[in-house]
Design a protein around this motif. Sequence first.
Motif, PDB file in Angstrom:
ATOM      1  N   ASN A  27       2.985 -43.891   0.206  1.00  0.00           N
ATOM      2  CA  ASN A  27       1.722 -43.788   1.222  1.00  0.00           C
ATOM      3  C   ASN A  27       0.727 -42.741   1.183  1.00  0.00           C
ATOM      4  O   ASN A  27      -0.098 -43.196   1.631  1.00  0.00           O
ATOM      5  CB  ASN A  27       2.436 -42.712   2.689  1.00  0.00           C
ATOM      6  CG  ASN A  27       3.783 -43.729   2.715  1.00  0.00           C
ATOM      7  OD1 ASN A  27       4.237 -44.763   2.850  1.00  0.00           O
ATOM      8  ND2 ASN A  27       4.878 -42.647   4.333  1.00  0.00           N
ATOM      9  N   ASN A  28       0.357 -42.426  -0.345  1.00  0.00           N
ATOM     10  CA  ASN A  28      -0.778 -42.242  -1.255  1.00  0.00           C
ATOM     11  C   ASN A  28      -0.884 -40.757   0.017  1.00  0.00           C
ATOM     12  O   ASN A  28      -2.338 -40.755  -0.449  1.00  0.00           O
ATOM     13  CB  ASN A  28      -1.989 -43.427  -1.291  1.00  0.00           C
ATOM     14  CG  ASN A  28      -1.479 -44.111  -2.104  1.00  0.00           C
ATOM     15  OD1 ASN A  28      -0.382 -44.157  -3.121  1.00  0.00           O
ATOM     16  ND2 ASN A  28      -1.558 -45.635  -1.867  1.00  0.00           N
ATOM     17  N   LYS A  29      -0.154 -40.435   0.097  1.00  0.00           N
ATOM     18  CA  LYS A  29      -0.592 -38.964   0.679  1.00  0.00           C
ATOM     19  C   LYS A  29       0.145 -37.804  -0.301  1.00  0.00           C
ATOM     20  O   LYS A  29       1.083 -38.096  -0.773  1.00  0.00           O
ATOM     21  CB  LYS A  29       0.512 -39.204   2.516  1.00  0.00           C
ATOM     22  CG  LYS A  29       0.089 -39.444   3.970  1.00  0.00           C
ATOM     23  CD  LYS A  29       1.069 -39.367   4.665  1.00  0.00           C
ATOM     24  CE  LYS A  29       0.234 -40.331   5.595  1.00  0.00           C
ATOM     25  NZ  LYS A  29       0.866 -39.917   6.469  1.00  0.00           N
ATOM     26  N   LEU A  45      -1.915 -31.246   5.018  1.00  0.00           N
ATOM     27  CA  LEU A  45      -1.753 -33.176   4.150  1.00  0.00           C
ATOM     28  C   LEU A  45      -3.896 -33.167   3.644  1.00  0.00           C
ATOM     29  O   LEU A  45      -4.613 -32.272   4.247  1.00  0.00           O
ATOM     30  CB  LEU A  45      -1.839 -34.122   5.884  1.00  0.00           C
ATOM     31  CG  LEU A  45      -2.217 -35.622   4.965  1.00  0.00           C
ATOM     32  CD1 LEU A  45      -1.689 -35.811   3.928  1.00  0.00           C
ATOM     33  CD2 LEU A  45      -2.445 -36.319   5.742  1.00  0.00           C
ATOM     34  N   LYS A  46      -3.881 -33.125   2.624  1.00  0.00           N
ATOM     35  CA  LYS A  46      -5.288 -32.849   2.133  1.00  0.00           C
ATOM     36  C   LYS A  46      -6.438 -33.575   2.507  1.00  0.00           C
ATOM     37  O   LYS A  46      -7.721 -33.014   2.639  1.00  0.00           O
ATOM     38  CB  LYS A  46      -5.570 -33.091   0.145  1.00  0.00           C
ATOM     39  CG  LYS A  46      -4.419 -31.678  -0.335  1.00  0.00           C
ATOM     40  CD  LYS A  46      -4.656 -32.012  -1.574  1.00  0.00           C
ATOM     41  CE  LYS A  46      -4.012 -31.550  -2.784  1.00  0.00           C
ATOM     42  NZ  LYS A  46      -4.238 -31.016  -4.545  1.00  0.00           N
ATOM     43  N   PHE A  51     -11.181 -28.685   2.968  1.00  0.00           N
ATOM     44  CA  PHE A  51     -11.606 -27.653   2.544  1.00  0.00           C
ATOM     45  C   PHE A  51     -11.883 -27.903   0.953  1.00  0.00           C
ATOM     46  O   PHE A  51     -11.788 -29.095   0.516  1.00  0.00           O
ATOM     47  CB  PHE A  51      -9.881 -26.560   2.830  1.00  0.00           C
ATOM     48  CG  PHE A  51     -10.098 -25.917   3.424  1.00  0.00           C
ATOM     49  CD1 PHE A  51     -10.423 -24.645   4.530  1.00  0.00           C
ATOM     50  CD2 PHE A  51      -8.698 -26.490   4.648  1.00  0.00           C
ATOM     51  CE1 PHE A  51      -9.992 -24.353   5.135  1.00  0.00           C
ATOM     52  CE2 PHE A  51      -8.264 -25.458   5.815  1.00  0.00           C
ATOM     53  CZ  PHE A  51      -8.423 -24.297   6.299  1.00  0.00           C
ATOM     54  N   GLU A  52     -13.014 -26.794   0.624  1.00  0.00           N
ATOM     55  CA  GLU A  52     -13.104 -27.465  -1.177  1.00  0.00           C
ATOM     56  C   GLU A  52     -11.965 -27.670  -1.491  1.00  0.00           C
ATOM     57  O   GLU A  52     -10.452 -26.910  -1.003  1.00  0.00           O
ATOM     58  CB  GLU A  52     -13.981 -25.929  -2.168  1.00  0.00           C
ATOM     59  CG  GLU A  52     -15.673 -26.706  -0.810  1.00  0.00           C
ATOM     60  CD  GLU A  52     -16.929 -25.615  -1.672  1.00  0.00           C
ATOM     61  OE1 GLU A  52     -16.639 -25.270  -2.067  1.00  0.00           O
ATOM     62  OE2 GLU A  52     -16.907 -24.854  -0.729  1.00  0.00           O
ATOM     63  N   ARG A  53     -12.278 -28.160  -2.971  1.00  0.00           N
ATOM     64  CA  ARG A  53     -10.488 -28.199  -3.708  1.00  0.00           C
ATOM     65  C   ARG A  53     -10.382 -26.485  -4.293  1.00  0.00           C
ATOM     66  O   ARG A  53      -8.721 -26.739  -4.659  1.00  0.00           O
ATOM     67  CB  ARG A  53     -10.969 -29.489  -4.392  1.00  0.00           C
ATOM     68  CG  ARG A  53     -11.210 -31.057  -4.332  1.00  0.00           C
ATOM     69  CD  ARG A  53      -9.501 -31.404  -4.605  1.00  0.00           C
ATOM     70  NE  ARG A  53      -9.530 -33.377  -3.961  1.00  0.00           N
ATOM     71  CZ  ARG A  53      -8.265 -33.067  -3.183  1.00  0.00           C
ATOM     72  NH1 ARG A  53      -7.537 -32.362  -2.990  1.00  0.00           N
ATOM     73  NH2 ARG A  53      -8.616 -34.740  -3.588  1.00  0.00           N
ATOM     74  N   LYS A  54     -10.948 -26.163  -4.357  1.00  0.00           N
ATOM     75  CA  LYS A  54     -10.570 -24.771  -5.061  1.00  0.00           C
ATOM     76  C   LYS A  54     -10.206 -23.142  -4.121  1.00  0.00           C
ATOM     77  O   LYS A  54      -9.493 -22.757  -4.516  1.00  0.00           O
ATOM     78  CB  LYS A  54     -12.345 -24.193  -5.832  1.00  0.00           C
ATOM     79  CG  LYS A  54     -13.474 -23.912  -4.408  1.00  0.00           C
ATOM     80  CD  LYS A  54     -14.222 -23.354  -4.727  1.00  0.00           C
ATOM     81  CE  LYS A  54     -15.014 -23.147  -4.046  1.00  0.00           C
ATOM     82  NZ  LYS A  54     -16.899 -21.709  -4.206  1.00  0.00           N
TER      83      LYS A  54
END
Length: 140
Positions: A27-29, A45-46, A51-54
């Motif tokens: 599902n590309n989650k 779930l990103k 939030f920032e990736r860091k």
Amino acid sequence: MKKLLRYPNKQKAVDKALWLNFEYRTNNKQFGVIQSTNDDYLVVLKDSVSFERKNFEKLPCDYSKLSYKKIQMIAMDEDPLNHWEEIRGLFSVMDGELLRYIIHSKIPLEKFIRFELAARGFDKNHQWCGFDKAEKIWLK
């Protein structure tokens, strides 16, 4: 699936995120782990959080470096994650002599697993592909 799961320690949250990333691979989650302001860890779930990736904890690629200490932590967990409970359960009910024989004889369990998966006729994403194709996928 809830978008937010809360765990008291980072390792358990990481374990859950890795499982969810595998479970939802078609599902590309993508799930990640962040520390909350309450000093616990959240599996989110990103693409549903701002939030920032860091801020996300770095997830390992696999468990090839799994230590005995980590296995002990999994075994002692009063509320284990389902996939760890299932995996441990496979071995905990097996006769001790069989377990010793597997180690003594260096039986390649991965090959048995691959053979079983090929015999089921599904690909790596659990999509039916037929027995011949599954054999090519799993028994290479």
